[in-house]
Design an enzyme around this catalytic site. Structure first.
Site, mmCIF file in Angstrom:
data_model
loop_
_atom_site.group_PDB
_atom_site.id
_atom_site.type_symbol
_atom_site.label_atom_id
_atom_site.label_comp_id
_atom_site.label_asym_id
_atom_site.label_seq_id
_atom_site.Cartn_x
_atom_site.Cartn_y
_atom_site.Cartn_z
ATOM 1 N N LYS A 153 15.363 -59.828 -25.428
ATOM 2 C CA LYS A 153 16.878 -60.347 -25.782
ATOM 3 C C LYS A 153 17.279 -61.177 -23.968
ATOM 4 O O LYS A 153 17.273 -62.118 -23.916
ATOM 5 C CB LYS A 153 17.563 -59.918 -26.115
ATOM 6 C CG LYS A 153 18.092 -59.252 -27.906
ATOM 7 C CD LYS A 153 19.544 -58.530 -28.139
ATOM 8 C CE LYS A 153 19.898 -57.203 -27.432
ATOM 9 N NZ LYS A 153 18.428 -55.990 -27.214
ATOM 10 N N ARG A 177 26.738 -54.764 -31.234
ATOM 11 C CA ARG A 177 25.912 -53.526 -31.443
ATOM 12 C C ARG A 177 26.747 -52.882 -32.512
ATOM 13 O O ARG A 177 25.863 -52.140 -32.659
ATOM 14 C CB ARG A 177 26.571 -52.922 -30.165
ATOM 15 C CG ARG A 177 24.955 -53.001 -29.597
ATOM 16 C CD ARG A 177 24.577 -52.138 -28.296
ATOM 17 N NE ARG A 177 23.311 -51.913 -27.579
ATOM 18 C CZ ARG A 177 23.090 -52.711 -26.692
ATOM 19 N NH1 ARG A 177 23.189 -53.653 -26.131
ATOM 20 N NH2 ARG A 177 21.584 -52.123 -26.244
ATOM 21 N N ARG A 203 9.097 -50.755 -18.337
ATOM 22 C CA ARG A 203 10.054 -52.303 -17.337
ATOM 23 C C ARG A 203 10.064 -51.624 -16.322
ATOM 24 O O ARG A 203 10.638 -50.163 -15.606
ATOM 25 C CB ARG A 203 11.353 -52.491 -18.774
ATOM 26 C CG ARG A 203 12.042 -53.323 -18.650
ATOM 27 C CD ARG A 203 12.912 -53.859 -19.880
ATOM 28 N NE ARG A 203 14.018 -52.612 -19.917
ATOM 29 C CZ ARG A 203 15.087 -52.690 -21.146
ATOM 30 N NH1 ARG A 203 14.675 -53.901 -21.460
ATOM 31 N NH2 ARG A 203 16.109 -52.221 -21.279
ATOM 32 N N ARG A 210 14.909 -48.164 -15.297
ATOM 33 C CA ARG A 210 16.697 -48.213 -15.381
ATOM 34 C C ARG A 210 16.497 -46.704 -15.662
ATOM 35 O O ARG A 210 15.355 -46.230 -16.914
ATOM 36 C CB ARG A 210 16.863 -49.028 -15.928
ATOM 37 C CG ARG A 210 17.447 -50.174 -15.623
ATOM 38 C CD ARG A 210 18.037 -51.546 -16.893
ATOM 39 N NE ARG A 210 18.404 -51.154 -18.048
ATOM 40 C CZ ARG A 210 18.459 -51.442 -18.856
ATOM 41 N NH1 ARG A 210 18.143 -53.049 -19.266
ATOM 42 N NH2 ARG A 210 18.599 -51.407 -20.894
ATOM 43 N N ARG A 212 18.380 -44.538 -28.017
ATOM 44 C CA ARG A 212 18.710 -46.105 -28.287
ATOM 45 C C ARG A 212 18.239 -46.498 -29.444
ATOM 46 O O ARG A 212 18.697 -47.526 -30.090
ATOM 47 C CB ARG A 212 17.836 -46.637 -27.037
ATOM 48 C CG ARG A 212 19.317 -46.211 -25.670
ATOM 49 C CD ARG A 212 18.797 -46.811 -23.843
ATOM 50 N NE ARG A 212 18.597 -48.312 -23.913
ATOM 51 C CZ ARG A 212 17.961 -49.507 -23.188
ATOM 52 N NH1 ARG A 212 16.644 -48.689 -22.794
ATOM 53 N NH2 ARG A 212 17.931 -50.690 -23.504
HETATM 54 P P1 AMP Z 1 21.478 -53.254 -22.093
HETATM 55 O O1 AMP Z 1 20.809 -53.648 -21.181
HETATM 56 O O2 AMP Z 1 21.279 -54.674 -23.868
HETATM 57 O O3 AMP Z 1 20.298 -52.269 -23.567
HETATM 58 O O4 AMP Z 1 22.369 -51.813 -22.701
HETATM 59 C C1 AMP Z 1 22.687 -50.754 -21.746
HETATM 60 C C2 AMP Z 1 23.740 -50.328 -22.220
HETATM 61 O O5 AMP Z 1 25.154 -51.074 -21.693
HETATM 62 C C3 AMP Z 1 23.275 -49.686 -23.790
HETATM 63 O O6 AMP Z 1 22.330 -48.922 -23.911
HETATM 64 C C4 AMP Z 1 24.977 -48.492 -24.185
HETATM 65 O O7 AMP Z 1 25.295 -47.913 -23.349
HETATM 66 C C5 AMP Z 1 25.606 -50.058 -22.614
HETATM 67 N N1 AMP Z 1 25.561 -51.044 -24.283
HETATM 68 C C6 AMP Z 1 25.548 -52.285 -24.086
HETATM 69 N N2 AMP Z 1 25.782 -53.746 -25.056
HETATM 70 C C7 AMP Z 1 26.988 -52.589 -25.276
HETATM 71 C C8 AMP Z 1 28.012 -52.910 -27.075
HETATM 72 N N3 AMP Z 1 28.087 -54.477 -27.435
HETATM 73 N N4 AMP Z 1 27.770 -51.749 -26.924
HETATM 74 C C9 AMP Z 1 28.499 -50.031 -26.066
HETATM 75 N N5 AMP Z 1 27.534 -50.504 -25.648
HETATM 76 C C10 AMP Z 1 27.093 -51.294 -24.964
#
Ligand code: AMP
Length: 207
Positions: A13, A88, A122, A153, A164
């Site tokens: 994404k 999400r 990654r 990360r 996740r």
């Molecule tokens: P990402 O970089 O999109 O994988 O997001 C990293 C982390 O941020 C996720 O594992 C969640 O802990 C938090 N996060 C990101 N987007 C959301 C969302 N829409 N709702 C809740 N937590 C989020």
């Protein structure tokens, strides 16, 4: 155009949103980036969500929805945006529908084995927010864009990746049906090289 990018963690994404943002001249809104920035700057929000992010859980809906609502009200979103990592959950999608019109949700379809391989290789640049895969780096510790020091990360550690994916399957996957029922879902094969996946997305957007 108001676009959502859907897909499991590691489905690409962020990479696709970065490319689309350059092409369509509309901003990429990544809730993950917003949360990581708060974490890095140790803001009150950052301190509040630190444990959630590091364990692979989801930040509470009400916090996330408010952040997105405020961000989408900024002037640079007036001509459209690409949502990367939001919504999400069904609660977030329903809230979004109350304050925004969404044109389409592009679902990047990638099998689980590919996802685990992608996430474990990654690397992230905290300086420019770039994300890379070790297989494409000459030096796995140096950012090829800004020269910053690349890191893994915390939420890409094996244990957190599995959590996740579990959260994705239980809470985020139902969004596919949500957008399908509303005639907004476009599923794109997310496997293969970056350029091949990107071409597929442009093809469906041009239709
Ligand atoms: P990402 O970089 O999109 O994988 O997001 C990293 C982390 O941020 C996720 O594992 C969640 O802990 C938090 N996060 C990101 N987007 C959301 C969302 N829409 N709702 C809740 N937590 C989020």
């Amino acid at each position: 155009m108001n676009i959502i990018l859907l897909g499991a963690p590691g489905s690409g994404k962020g990479t696709m949103a970065q490319k689309l943002t350059g092409e369509l001249k509309i901003p990429q809104i990544s809730t993950g980036d917003i949360f990581r920035k708060n974490l890095k700057e140790e803001t009150p929000l950052g301190l509040q969500i630190k444990d959630i992010l590091n364990s692979g859980g989801l930040v509470p809906d009400e916090i996330t929805i408010q952040i997105v609502r405020d961000r989408l009200a900024e002037p640079d979103c007036a001509d459209g945006y690409i949502l990367d990592g939001f919504p999400r959950s069904i609660v977030q999608a329903e809230a979004l529908d109350k304050f925004q019109h969404i044109d389409c949700a592009i679902n990047l379809d990638v099998d689980k084995q590919t996802i685990v391989a992608r996430l474990s290789g990654r690397r992230f640049c905290p300086d420019c927010s770039g994300t890379f895969h070790v297989s494409s780096l000459a030096d796995a510790s140096v950012c090829p864009v800004c020269g910053g020091k690349l890191i893994t990360r915390k939420d890409d550690s094996e244990e957190t990746v599995l959590e996740r994916l579990r959260v994705y399957e239980s809470t985020t996957l139902p969004l596919i049906e949500y957008y399908e029922q509303r005639g907004k879902l476009i599923t794109v094969n997310g496997t293969g090289g970056v350029e091949a996946v990107y071409r597929r997305i442009l093809d469906v957007l041009h239709k």
